[in-house]
Design a protein around this motif. Structure first.
Motif, short mmCIF file in Angstrom:
data_model
loop_
_atom_site.label_atom_id
_atom_site.label_comp_id
_atom_site.label_asym_id
_atom_site.label_seq_id
_atom_site.Cartn_x
_atom_site.Cartn_y
_atom_site.Cartn_z
N LYS A 1 -2.01 10.86 2.33
CA LYS A 1 -2.28 9.43 2.22
C LYS A 1 -0.98 8.63 2.25
O LYS A 1 -0.88 7.60 2.93
CB LYS A 1 -3.05 9.17 0.93
N PHE A 2 0.04 9.11 1.54
CA PHE A 2 1.33 8.43 1.53
C PHE A 2 1.97 8.44 2.91
O PHE A 2 2.49 7.42 3.38
CB PHE A 2 2.27 9.09 0.51
N LYS A 3 1.94 9.60 3.58
CA LYS A 3 2.54 9.69 4.91
C LYS A 3 1.83 8.76 5.88
O LYS A 3 2.47 8.13 6.73
CB LYS A 3 2.48 11.14 5.40
N SER A 4 0.50 8.67 5.77
CA SER A 4 -0.26 7.77 6.65
C SER A 4 0.11 6.31 6.37
O SER A 4 0.31 5.52 7.31
CB SER A 4 -1.76 7.98 6.42
N ARG B 1 0.84 -1.21 0.00
CA ARG B 1 0.00 0.00 0.00
C ARG B 1 0.87 1.26 0.00
O ARG B 1 0.56 2.24 -0.69
CB ARG B 1 -0.92 -0.01 1.22
N THR B 2 1.96 1.22 0.76
CA THR B 2 2.86 2.38 0.82
C THR B 2 3.51 2.61 -0.54
O THR B 2 3.64 3.76 -0.99
CB THR B 2 3.94 2.15 1.89
N ASP B 3 3.95 1.52 -1.19
CA ASP B 3 4.57 1.66 -2.51
C ASP B 3 3.58 2.25 -3.51
O ASP B 3 3.94 3.11 -4.33
CB ASP B 3 5.06 0.30 -3.01
N GLN C 1 1.85 9.49 -5.19
CA GLN C 1 2.40 10.77 -4.75
C GLN C 1 3.40 11.31 -5.77
O GLN C 1 3.39 12.51 -6.09
CB GLN C 1 3.09 10.60 -3.39
N GLN C 2 4.26 10.43 -6.31
CA GLN C 2 5.24 10.86 -7.29
C GLN C 2 4.57 11.38 -8.56
O GLN C 2 4.99 12.39 -9.13
CB GLN C 2 6.19 9.70 -7.64
N ARG D 1 3.06 1.42 7.78
CA ARG D 1 4.07 0.42 7.42
C ARG D 1 5.17 0.34 8.47
O ARG D 1 5.58 -0.75 8.89
CB ARG D 1 4.69 0.77 6.07
N GLU D 2 5.64 1.49 8.94
CA GLU D 2 6.69 1.51 9.96
C GLU D 2 6.19 0.91 11.27
O GLU D 2 6.94 0.21 11.96
CB GLU D 2 7.18 2.94 10.16
N ARG D 3 4.90 1.18 11.61
CA ARG D 3 4.34 0.61 12.84
C ARG D 3 4.29 -0.91 12.75
O ARG D 3 4.67 -1.63 13.68
CB ARG D 3 2.94 1.17 13.08
#
Length: 385
Positions: free
Chosen positions: A188-191, A34-36, A42-43, A196-198
């Motif tokens: 959305k990307f930051k969330s 999802r992050t990718d 975003q890009q 993902r980090e969590r």
């Protein structure tokens, strides 16, 4: 020695920790995807912002270029206008003076001629013509300078018109729209990145827990193996002492009783202590008290000592009747305890009730005195009961 249940518990905890770790890893991988995807979105959005910014900058540069060009054109017009107007003002003063002198000369020439003074009239007339010629020249200069101002203004109006900011305004609006559209995509990307980090931290913690559980199980298993190896070495020492035949030592069941007696079972059918197994007993002092090799019959001939009491419980058959039997030893020699083998256990066979009744029959000499006792308690129904 650690029990099987304890090893099973540790293995179960390891499996639970492994499954939790795997599930956390799966959640982390899904969050990574999802992050990718959010990053790609975003890009793409940021590229739109960049394109819109570049278009706005180009429009701004074009507007600024036009503005500077207009300023230069009108600045040049103003320079020509101011310079020429200054000369025109000066020349007009000259023209006024020349006109005055010319008129005065022609008036004097007319007066002289009227008075008959033709010579003076000629002189004054030539002087007036001279002033007239100079006045024409000055007026011509004034006209030329005035035309230059008109031409400069025409050029300025043609090439230095009002600056058009519509292209820049349109490009700027597109840039602002692209920035506004980018904000929720970036959020959305930051969330997604934070999630993902969590989940990655959660996976790392569960992975460490799994490693601890796996290490605990491996350590316990290794200890169990060490204990088994130690027990095997001890059993080998005991089998050597009990003179267990080498052919049976790898498949020998060693049972240690609470009183120090050690029983060795070997050579049975399918199992170490299966049908027709061999049996050697050794007491706590290391003395062999019972010895029966595989396929040999049960009997008092198997007892090697004079220990008072009873042998272990044996299974066999009388005719076609399955039975459980104990043989007397020492003072009990010649006495037999017997019962039908209907799935009884040693505990059931030896159970004593309040009335003295037990779950087996007695056959043989009486311990308290001479004579022979046959006590049929209904527990043996085979031949000779």
């Amino acid at each position: 020695m650690m029990s099987n249940s304890e090893l099973d518990r540790l293995k179960s905890e390891e499996n639970v920790a492994f499954n939790r770790k795997q599930e956390a890893y799966k959640r982390y991988q899904e969050a990574k995807k999802r992050t990718d995807a959010a990053y790609q979105e975003q890009q793409a959005s940021w590229n739109k912002v960049t394109i819109a910014r570049n278009e706005m900058n180009r429009a701004y540069d074009e507007r600024q270029y036009t503005r500077r060009n207009n300023d230069n054109v009108w600045s040049e017009y103003k320079r020509i206008r101011d310079n020429n107007n200054s000369q025109i003002t000066y020349l007009k003063v000259q023209a006024d003076s020349l006109y005055s002198n010319m008129k005065n000369a022609f008036d004097r020439a007319s007066d002289a001629y009227n008075y008959g003074n033709k010579a003076d009239a000629k002189i004054y007339s030539n002087e007036g013509k001279d002033y007239q010629s100079q006045l024409k020249s000055v007026n011509a200069q004034i006209g030329r300078l005035g035309q230059e101002v008109k031409n400069a203004r025409t050029h300025a109006e043609a090439y230095g018109g009002k600056t058009d900011s519509s292209s820049f305004t349109s490009a700027k609006n597109k840039f602002e729209d692209a920035k506004s559209a980018h904000k929720p995509i970036e959020a959305k990307f930051k969330s997604a990145k934070a999630e993902r980090e969590r989940l990655h931290s959660e996976f790392k913690a569960l992975n460490e827990e799994y490693k601890r559980k796996a290490s605990a199980f491996r350590s316990a298993l290794e200890n169990r193996k060490n204990e088994q190896r130690t027990r095997q070495r001890n059993d080998e020492t005991l089998m050597e002492k009990a003179d267990i035949p080498y052919a049976y030592r790898k498949e020998c069941k060693v049972v240690k009783e609470a009183d120090g007696t050690i029983n060795f079972y070997f050579g049975g059918l399918m199992e170490k202590d299966g049908l027709w197994h061999g049996h050697i007993s050794m007491d706590s002092s290391g003395k062999i008290t019972y010895k029966r090799m595989p396929m040999e019959e049960h009997g008092k001939q198997n007892f090697t000592g004079e220990k008072d009491g009873w042998t272990d419980l044996y299974g066999g058959t009388i005719g076609d009747q399955p039975v459980l039997v104990k043989f007397g030893m020492g003072k009990n020699e010649g006495h037999t305890l017997i019962a039908d083998n209907v799935g009884q256990t040693k505990k059931f066979f030896d159970k004593k009730y309040k009335d003295g009744h037990r779950n087996h029959n007695h056959y043989g000499p009486k311990r308290e005195g001479p004579g022979y006792v046959e006590e049929d308690r209904g527990q043996y129904t085979g031949p000779g009961h």
